[in-house]
Design an enzyme around this catalytic site. Structure first.
Site, PDB file in Angstrom:
ATOM      1  N   GLU A 336      45.677  36.542  32.439  1.00  0.00           N
ATOM      2  CA  GLU A 336      46.065  36.229  33.821  1.00  0.00           C
ATOM      3  C   GLU A 336      46.261  34.729  34.055  1.00  0.00           C
ATOM      4  O   GLU A 336      45.825  34.194  35.079  1.00  0.00           O
ATOM      5  CB  GLU A 336      45.013  36.759  34.807  1.00  0.00           C
ATOM      6  CG  GLU A 336      44.890  38.254  34.750  1.00  0.00           C
ATOM      7  CD  GLU A 336      43.763  38.806  35.622  1.00  0.00           C
ATOM      8  OE1 GLU A 336      43.990  39.861  36.223  1.00  0.00           O
ATOM      9  OE2 GLU A 336      42.687  38.201  35.688  1.00  0.00           O
TER      10      GLU A 336
HETATM   11  C1  TNX Z   1      41.148  41.768  35.416  1.00  0.00           C
HETATM   12  S1  TNX Z   1      40.743  42.153  32.620  1.00  0.00           S
HETATM   13  C2  TNX Z   1      40.585  40.640  34.843  1.00  0.00           C
HETATM   14  C3  TNX Z   1      39.339  40.098  35.383  1.00  0.00           C
HETATM   15  C4  TNX Z   1      38.856  40.875  36.582  1.00  0.00           C
HETATM   16  C5  TNX Z   1      39.061  42.352  36.339  1.00  0.00           C
HETATM   17  C6  TNX Z   1      38.500  43.211  37.425  1.00  0.00           C
HETATM   18  C7  TNX Z   1      40.980  40.729  32.532  1.00  0.00           C
HETATM   19  C8  TNX Z   1      41.166  40.235  31.195  1.00  0.00           C
HETATM   20  N1  TNX Z   1      41.020  40.057  33.690  1.00  0.00           N
HETATM   21  O1  TNX Z   1      39.511  38.748  35.723  1.00  0.00           O
HETATM   22  O2  TNX Z   1      37.510  40.599  36.747  1.00  0.00           O
HETATM   23  O3  TNX Z   1      40.431  42.588  36.221  1.00  0.00           O
HETATM   24  O4  TNX Z   1      38.581  44.566  37.107  1.00  0.00           O
END
Ligand code: TNX
Length: 530
Positions: A336
């Site tokens: 992300e």
């Molecule tokens: C996605 S999964 C994220 C996290 C959040 C999560 C909540 C991932 C690698 N990144 O930053 O905490 O979703 O479900």
């Protein structure tokens, strides 16, 4: 002779429960059904083979735990004694002398690093393994062969009978992980130890600690002290947060090692870095430190890719963290990074991965790393969904064909923070609702189209903690889904069968109650009445 009355009654009950399971769903593989009905076949994760037969063994006041003359084996023996003494009320001396009793021995055989064999008969129970880790896993199996009340911390009536027979066992995958997000909400050393004990029950061997994110930096770094002192001073919702001193982190690592788990520390970069950016203005491209963040948005922060200080920072952090971590891996996040351009992301990963190698560790990154140039030997942790685009899945599969290993954490299967149903009070549902069957019923070996089965290093179940505050929250989201992820990581595909799994899983409920673990009583599972 009580056991001769008990065993058939138990068997009868299991057959009835299994039959109810069969009528409710698709038909079970006959071998798996026979296994679930066998007194040795109720173990989670399912062993490679379990053959019941012969005379049961009863643990009595006279039982000894007999170990090889080796400190590692003795420690596994002491661990077993610590489990059994409170509920049985027996002394259970750990000794290298005598005959019979519970014997833990290292020996030759096709055991690999973590496999074991358990033989139970009139004279005693013998667990044999090639390495102490195998003995430890065999001890977890032995716990499950005893009545659930053995897990209580006060003296119980017994009897403590282990059915006769042989279990042969070894894991399908070498990496079987669980992740705890200690950034969004901070969890103390005691809370992490408690979680480690829960994971060990199901033969999980990796504890991935998500040590940094926008909301908190949780590990002391001597060369950048404000990371923990300031960056660790809050959490989601504005609570006081916290961080681990180096000594505390090492205590977690040692405790995990005593349960045969390897700690995989994660510093999430270049996104998910607001806590670091808030702690040091120099890390920001504009030289201005943002405020601490206590919300739950993602994707708004980035380390400054063009600035040299960024790599001095990363080098210091990775050097100090690697020095504290005996495990093989260092997780660099990489998910992300919505506030980092693609070119910057690739530049960043090209610079940071060699730093990990320089300090002797192997890179793990979230699967977005496959959009850059994964280092040789790196593992990509896949957290997509069934509905993730073919192009994204293909990018990961292509990397896998080119030698990048995979840890599978599909969010709509094994994200422990996903709600079970709309009524689940905790968790999120961006990846969908994840009931127990959905969580268990997939095959890691064939999950990602175009990825060779041989690229799969294992399975990990992450628990993100935006909504998770206390032990009871951890337990409720972890149980009963974690054992399913653990079984996908451990058990051979031949044992995979929802209708028999749900019966075996149901038998775990009373164990969790005995251990003080509150769990979600999914209607998909035929839990015994309480
Ligand atoms: C996605 S999964 C994220 C996290 C959040 C999560 C909540 C991932 C690698 N990144 O930053 O905490 O979703 O479900």
């Amino acid at each position: 002779m009580r056991q001769h009355h008990r065993t058939p009654r138990l068997l009868g009950t299991l057959l009835i429960v299994a039959a109810a399971g069969l009528s409710a769903g698709t038909s079970a593989a006959p071998a798996a059904a026979a296994r679930a009905a066998s007194p040795l076949g109720r173990v989670v994760p399912a062993p490679v083979s379990a053959d019941a037969g012969g005379t049961p063994y009863e643990i009595t006041r006279g039982t000894r735990i007999r170990v090889d003359d080796s400190s590692a084996v003795r420690q596994v023996g002491e661990y077993l004694a610590d489990v059994l003494r409170p509920s049985t009320g027996y002394g259970l001396p750990v000794t290298t002398n005598g005959t019979g009793g519970i014997r833990l021995r290292l020996g030759g055989g096709p055991f690999g690093d973590e496999g074991y064999r358990l033989d139970s008969g009139a004279q005693g129970v013998t667990i044999t393994a090639g390495k102490p880790a195998g003995l430890f896993h065999g001890v977890q199996t032995l716990r499950q062969l005893l009545p659930a009340a053995v897990e209580k911390r006060t003296v119980q009536p017994g009897p403590w009978v282990v059915a006769g027979g042989t279990v042969k066992d070894a894991p399908r995958y070498a990496y079987r992980g669980a992740m705890l997000d200690v950034s969004r909400h901070f969890f103390t050393v005691a809370q992490v130890k408690r979680y480690i004990d829960e994971l060990a029950l199901y033969k999980i061997n990796a504890l991935h600690l998500h040590l940094s994110d926008d909301q908190g930096w949780r590990i002391a770094i001597d060369s950048w002290p404000r990371l923990a002192a300031y960056g660790g001073s809050t959490e989601v919702g504005g609570g006081k947060g916290g961080f681990y001193t180096k000594a505390q982190y090492e205590e977690i690592v040692r405790y995990a090692a005593s349960r045969y788990l390897e700690v995989v520390p994660e510093i999430d970069m270049p996104g998910h870095t607001n806590a670091a950016l808030a702690s040091y203005a120099a890390l920001n491209c504009n030289g201005v430190a943002p405020p601490l963040y206590t919300g739950t948005n993602v994707g708004f922060s980035s380390l400054c890719v063009p600035k040299p200080v960024t790599y001095a920072f990363v080098d210091d952090v990775i050097r100090e963290l690697a020095a504290l971590t005996p495990g093989r891996y260092l997780h660099i996040g990489g998910d992300e990074a919505h506030s980092t351009s693609h070119d910057d992301y690739v530049t960043f990963m090209d610079r940071v991965q060699p730093i990990v190698a320089k300090y002797g560790k192997t890179v793990i990154g979230w699967h977005q790393l496959t959009g850059a140039h994964p280092a040789k030997g790196a593992l990509a942790q896949y957290w997509g969904l069934d509905s993730t685009s073919a192009a994204e899945k293909d990018q990961v599969a292509r990397a896998a064909r080119n030698g990048t290993g995979l840890i599978l954490s599909p969010a709509d299967r094994v994200y422990l923070d996903m709600k079970y149903t709309d009524a689940t009070p905790l968790g999120q549902k961006w990846a969908g609702l994840v009931e127990v069957r959905r969580s268990y019923d997939w095959n890691p070996g064939t999950y990602l189209p175009g990825a060779p089965a041989s690229a799969v290093a294992g399975v990990e179940a992450p628990l993100w903690s935006e909504t998770i505050v206390k032990d009871a929250d951890i337990d409720y989201m972890t149980f009963p889904r974690l054992p399913g992820a653990a079984e996908l990581g451990w058990s051979p595909t031949a044992t995979h069968d929802w209708n028999t799994y749900r019966v075996r899983l149901a038998a775990q409920g009373p164990r969790w109650e005995a251990l003080g673990i509150g769990y979600y009583r999914s209607p998909q599972v035929p839990w015994p009445a309480r």
